[in-house]
Design an enzyme around this catalytic site. Structure first.
Site, PDB file in Angstrom:
ATOM      1  N   GLY B 157       0.825  -1.205   0.000  1.00 13.01           N
ATOM      2  CA  GLY B 157       0.000   0.000   0.000  1.00 13.01           C
ATOM      3  C   GLY B 157       0.857   1.251   0.000  1.00 13.01           C
ATOM      4  O   GLY B 157       2.064   1.213   0.276  1.00 13.01           O
ATOM      5  N   CYS B 158       0.226   2.367  -0.309  1.00 13.66           N
ATOM      6  CA  CYS B 158       0.986   3.614  -0.424  1.00 13.66           C
ATOM      7  C   CYS B 158       1.436   4.117   0.944  1.00 13.66           C
ATOM      8  O   CYS B 158       2.600   4.488   1.130  1.00 13.66           O
ATOM      9  CB  CYS B 158       0.156   4.668  -1.160  1.00 13.66           C
TER      10      CYS B 158
END
Lengths: 354, 354, 354, 354
Positions: B157-158
Site C-alpha cells: 500500500g501507499c
C-alpha cells in the site's frame, strides 16, 4: 552534428521555473549533457539547494554568468532563461565570445523581428538589433526549416504558442475572418515565474480567478506579428489573459467566424489536416474540447473545435503545459532541430494525470 | 527471460487511477508492450474515452475480464488494479487458466500472509488461501530476492510503503524503541481512488484537512506484519491517515525514540547506509525534511531525519508519490525484478515540480 | 464602559492578513467603529488598494504609525498586528503617549511572561520588560477573568490556541501523561503571512505538503509556558508544524496516553464538560474527528477524540481557522472582554463551507 | 407583514450546497426562523450529519417532503433548492395545499416565461404552465417591483446573474452592439452541485481548466430572454462556461463593441450610474478588473470595464460568488423584498479573503 554525437549544453538562469524544467527534460535527454548551470544570485550553490527535486542527481554547481570562460566551456548550445532586457545584453556578449555557440532564448527579447514594434511595445531601443534581425522565431510547427539552420532561436511565449497553434492554419487557409477573433486565455501560476511578489503568494491567488494586463498585454505584439504573417495582412485580435489557481497549463478559448460558406466542420478539417503528422499537436474529434490537465508535463498541445449556436461561428479550445510546449519543452524541440537530433527526442513523456 | 526479450503485459482495471498510471509508465517502458486493458463497466470503449490524456497514443480497446481467453492472450505478466475482495477471486481464476502468468497485484488482497490476520481485519475468510501463502510481499528494497522468483507479488500500500521505507532499517538495527512509534500520515486525494463518492468531490475536500479511519485503518495490518518481521518481535504503532487537498503525495511524519545512547545522528546514519545504493530511496542530509512535491511523478522516496528537542527523540519525514512508488511505479519495479529486467527500467522520470 | 457605549478602535498593521481579518470583523461589529488604520509602507493609500474586497466600504485612509497623535486620536483600543520585535517598541511608545489605551497585541512579543525564556527563544533581551510583566495571555477560555481587567493582552498564536484548547482541560484534570504528548499540526498558508517570499509562492506550496521548523519552532515556548501552568509541573511536548495547500485552517492531531485506568471515553468526558458552556469551542461526539473546512471563517474550534487501538492511548483532533480563532477573531473576543461587551458580539458568523 | 414581525421559513433540499448556504445565511438573519428543512434521502437525520459545520447550532431535523403537513407547518416562505424538473411538480403540489405560501425557487424550472422556449431547451412540456406564467424572474436589481408583489419568484442562475448585471444597463441604454457579444465565463466547482459524479472528484478537476457545454449550455435560454427584453429586440450571445479549480466564484469576461461614437469610458459611465445606489453591485474605477476572491462569501457583484486596444471595443469583467449572489444570497434578497424586510437584511457579510 554527426548522428551519434552528443551535445554539451548549458542553462543560463537555472533557478527559475523554465530553468528547472529544462534541467528536468535534459537530465533524461539521450544525447544532451548538462555541462553548465548559471544563477547569479545563487552562484556557488548546488542545484539541490534551489530545487530539491534534483537532490539525487549529479549536476554542475551553479555559477555566475560573468565567471564563465566561454571558449573553455566549449558548449554546443545554451538555453537562455533570463529576464527580459537583461537577455539581449547577455546573448550579445556571449555570442561575441563564442560565435559558433547556438542559442535558444526563452525570453521575449528576440521574438519581435521589427525594431520599431519592439521599441513601441517595450519602451526602449533594442540593444542588439543585429541579432534581432538574425533571430528565428521558434514555433517549430511553423518555422521548422528556418530553425534547423538558425544560430539564435527566439522561443515563443506560452500564451502565443497556444493561440498560434490553434489559429495559424485557419488564417493561412483564409478560413476565418481575421477581424473578429477573440482569445480568452487562462494560465496556471508558473507562467508568472518565481520572483517573490506579493500578488503571486498562495493566499493571494488560490481560490479565485482574475484577468490581468487587459487591453495591453505584451504578448499581443508577438501575436500581431505571426498572425499577420500567416494571414498575409494586418491582424489585430482581442486577447485577455487570466490567472487560474493551478500550477501548469494554458487554456485558450477562441471565438471565430468562418469565412463565406465554411462551416465549423470545415474549420476542424483544416486543423486536422494541418497537424496530421505533427508529433506534438493533437486535434480532438469534432465537438470535443481539451482540458489542460490532460497535457500536464508533456510537450503536447490538444486542440478542439465546436460549432457555436450562432450560425457561422465556432469556438476553439487549445490546451498546453506552459512550462513544456509553452517554454522548455519547445526549447528542447528547437535544440533538437538545431542540432540535427530527431525532433521528438527526450520529449516523449506522457501527461501526468491525475 | 533473455536479456533483449520484450514482455507482453496487461492491466486489469485500467479505468482507475493506478491503472492509468501503469499505462503512463508502460507506454514508455523500453521492453514492455501493453497488450491488454480491462475495465468491466467501460468494456468496448477506447482508453481515451476514460482517460483523455492517452488520446494521441495507440492502445488496445478496453475489454471485460470475462471475455478474455487467457491462453490465447499469451501474456507474460498482468497488473491487477481491481477492488479489494474481487481481486482474490479474479486472480485465482486467471492463474487457474494461465498458471505460468506472472501477476503483480495492487490491491490489499495478498498483502497479509496470515489467514487469521486477514480474516480479523477484513471480516471474512480469504477466498484463495493457497495463493495467499504463495504471494510475496512486494516492497522491493526489503524483499528483492524473493520477488525475483515470485509468480504472484502483492504490491504494498501507499501509506505502508512510505512508513516502512522510513522505519524498517531502524527496526532491523534495533535503533529505536518499537513501543513508542507514532506515524502521522498525510495523503493526496488520488489515494482514495476514482469511485464517485460525495466525500471525494472537489468542493468537499479542497481548502481543508481532516483525519480519517482514526484508530482502525486497515493499512495497520500490513504495518504490523512487516514491522514485526523487521524487529523480530511484535510491533504495534499509532498511525493516523489524513487527506490533504492535493492530487498526489504521501508525507509521513514519524515520531521515534532512540534506544540507549543512540543520538538522532546515529539513526540518520543507519538510514543513509541502508539506502546508499538504492536507486529509488534518497536520504536527505541530516536535519533536512522532505516535501511531497519534490517527488511528484517520480518513483523516488525522500527521507529526512531531525533531532527533536526532547532528548533521545527524533522526527522522521518520508515523502513519495502515492501513485508511483506508492502503487504503479513500484508495481513496474516489481515487474522488472520478476522478468529479469534492470530494476529501474522505465522508472527514471525526474519529479515534475512545480 | 456603559452598556450601550461604542468603542473607537484602531488597527496597527492593516495591510497584512490578520489586519484585513480584523477589518472584516470590525466592519460588522455592532459596537466598534474603525477610526484608524496604519500601514507604514502603504501610508496615504486607501485600504481598497491593499485589499480590494473592502472597495465598497468607507474606511479611514492608511497612515504611518509615526504620524499619529495618540491623544488626539482618542481611541479606546488598538489591535497591534505588527511584526515580531518591532511590536514591543511600538507598544511601549504608544502606551507612553496614551496610557489609558487598551491594546490587543497579535504578535508573539508579549506572550512569554518569563524574560529569560523570551531571551532564550528569541536571542535578544525584551525591550519592554515592564509591559511584558503586565501583559495578560489572551486565551479567553482559560484566562477570561484576567483579560477583563487587562490593559495589554497578548493574543495567542494560532498553533498554540488550537493545541491548548485540546489539551489544557486534560492537563488540568491530570487525565493524560504530560511526558508522552505528540502534536502534529497542519496549517493553511495564511498562517505564514503576506510577506513576499519565494517559498510562499503559489507554485511552491500548492500540490504538496511539508513540515518546517522541525524540532525548534518558536511556538513551543508558548506551549511550554501554558501547558506547565495547567499541569502544575514542567511539560515539554513534541510538536511539528506543517504547511498544507489551503488558505485557512489549522488541524492538530494529538497523540496522548491516558493516566491510570482512564479510558478514551473519560478523556472525552473531561473535554465535553469543560466546554459545555463555551460559545466558541465545540466538542464533537466521541469518535468523530473535525475538519478545518467546517470552521472556516468562524471563531469556532471543533475538537474530537477517538480511541487508539493501543490500549490507554487516544487521538485528539482540533480544528480552527487560524485567522479567526487563531488570530483576529480571538483578538475581537479579547476586545469584547476588555471593553465589557458581550463576549461573542460580532463573532457569530457561521462557517463558510463549501 | 408588519415592520417588526418575524418569518417562519423552510428550505426544500437542504442537503445540497445552495441549501447549506441558505441555512448559513438564515441562521443569522435577524427576522427569519428556520422552521423546516427537507432532504428526502437523508430524512430523519440531523443537519449536522449532512453538513458538520452546523454541528453547534440547533436546527430542525431533516424530513421528507411528502411527510409535511403544509397547513400545519404555517410557513411564510419556502426556498426550493431541488433538482430541475422535480421542482415544478413539487411547487405545484405545495402551492395547491398552501396557496398563500410564498416561494423562492432556486432551480431553472420557472425562469423561462415562454412555454415554447422551455420545451425547446428542456425537451419536454412544462408540468405547471399556470405557475410558469405567474412566476416573476428574480433578478432583484432589474425586477424589484414585480418581486415585491410576487408569490413565486424564479431565482436566476449563477452564470446569468453575473452576465446580466454586467450587460443589461448597456443593452437598455443601447450603448453596445447586441450582435457582437462574447461571454467567456469561469465558475468554481460548487456551481456543479453536490451530486457524486466522477467528473467532479477532486482529482479530476483540481490543477486544470476546461470548457463544457460549449455551444449549447441551457443557461443561454435565460440570457436570451432577459437580454432581448432589455434590448427590445432579439439578442443571441456567444457564451462559454468553464470550470476552474476553486470552490466559489464566477468570473465573466465579456467582449463588447460600443455603438456609434461611444467610448469605453461612456460604457463605464452607464454602469456606474445604473448601480450608484445598489447595495450589492459595485462598479470598480475605470480600468480596474474584478477578482472572484474579493467577493467570496458576500452577496456582492464587482464589475470592471477596460478599453480594448481595438478601437470601439471594451472588455468587461464581472465577479460574484455563485452560492451567494448567484444563488442563496439573491434568494434571501428576494425573500426580503417579498416579505417587506429591508432588502439587504442578513446579507451584510464582508467577503472572506484570503
Amino acid at each position: 552534428m554527426a548522428e551519434e554525437s552528443r551535445a554539451k549544453v548549458g542553462v543560463l538562469g537555472a533557478s527559475g521555473y523554465t530553468g528547472a524544467e529544462l534541467v528536468r527534460l535534459l537530465l533524461r535527454h539521450p544525447r544532451a549533457d548538462i555541462a553548465l548551470l548559471t544563477a547569479d544570485r545563487r552562484a556557488g550553490q548546488e542545484m539541490r539547494a534551489v530545487f530539491p527535486q534534483f537532490s539525487p542527481f549529479p549536476l554542475p554547481k551553479l555559477v555566475a554568468i560573468d565567471a564563465i570562460d566561454w571558449s573553455a566551456a566549449a558548449l554546443d548550445l545554451v538555453f537562455c532563461a533570463l529576464p527580459h532586457a537583461t537577455t539581449q545584453k547577455v546573448i550579445k556578449e556571449v555570442l561575441a565570445q563564442a560565435p559558433r555557440l547556438k542559442v535558444v532564448d526563452l525570453s521575449a527579447d528576440f521574438r519581435l523581428a521589427d525594431p520599431q514594434a519592439y521599441a513601441r511595445w517595450y519602451g526602449h531601443e533594442h540593444a542588439a538589433t543585429q541579432l534581432q534581425r538574425e533571430a528565428v522565431y521558434g514555433l517549430c510547427e511553423v518555422h521548422r526549416e528556418a530553425i534547423r539552420k538558425a544560430r539564435l532561436v527566439a522561443n515563443p511565449g506560452c500564451y502565443t504558442t497556444c493561440a498560434q497553434l490553434a489559429l495559424i492554419p485557419l488564417l493561412k487557409a483564409k478560413a476565418i475572418d481575421p477581424d473578429e477573433i477573440v482569445i480568452d486565455a487562462k494560465s496556471g501560476m508558473t507562467g508568472a515565474g518565481r520572483a517573490a511578489k506579493e500578488e503571486m503568494l498562495f493566499s493571494e491567488v488560490s481560490e479565485g480567478m482574475h484577468a490581468y494586463g487587459v487591453g495591453h498585454h505584451r504578448h499581443m505584439a508577438e501575436l500581431d506579428q505571426e498572425f499577420s504573417l500567416a494571414a498575409g495582412r494586418d491582424v489585430v485580435v482581442s486577447f485577455t489573459p487570466h490567472l487560474a489557481p493551478m500550477n501548469r497549463g494554458i487554456l485558450s478559448t477562441i471565438y471565430v467566424r468562418a469565412v463565406g460558406p465554411a462551416a465549423a466542420e470545415d474549420l476542424h478539417a483544416v486543423l486536422s489536416k494541418s497537424y496530421a503528422n505533427e508529433p506534438f499537436v493533437h486535434v480532438l474529434p469534432f465537438g470535443e474540447m481539451p482540458q489542460t490537465r490532460h497535457v500536464r508535463g508533456s510537450n503536447l498541445t490538444f486542440i478542439g473545435l465546436t460549432r457555436d449556436r450562432i450560425a457561422g461561428r465556432a469556438i476553439i479550445g487549445a490546451a498546453l503545459d506552459n512550462l513544456v510546449k509553452g517554454a522548455s519543452g519547445q526549447a528542447v524541440q528547437n535544440m533538437n532541430l538545431m542540432l540535427g537530433f530527431p525532433e521528438a527526442m527526450g520529449l516523449e513523456q506522457v501527461a501526468l494525470f491525475p
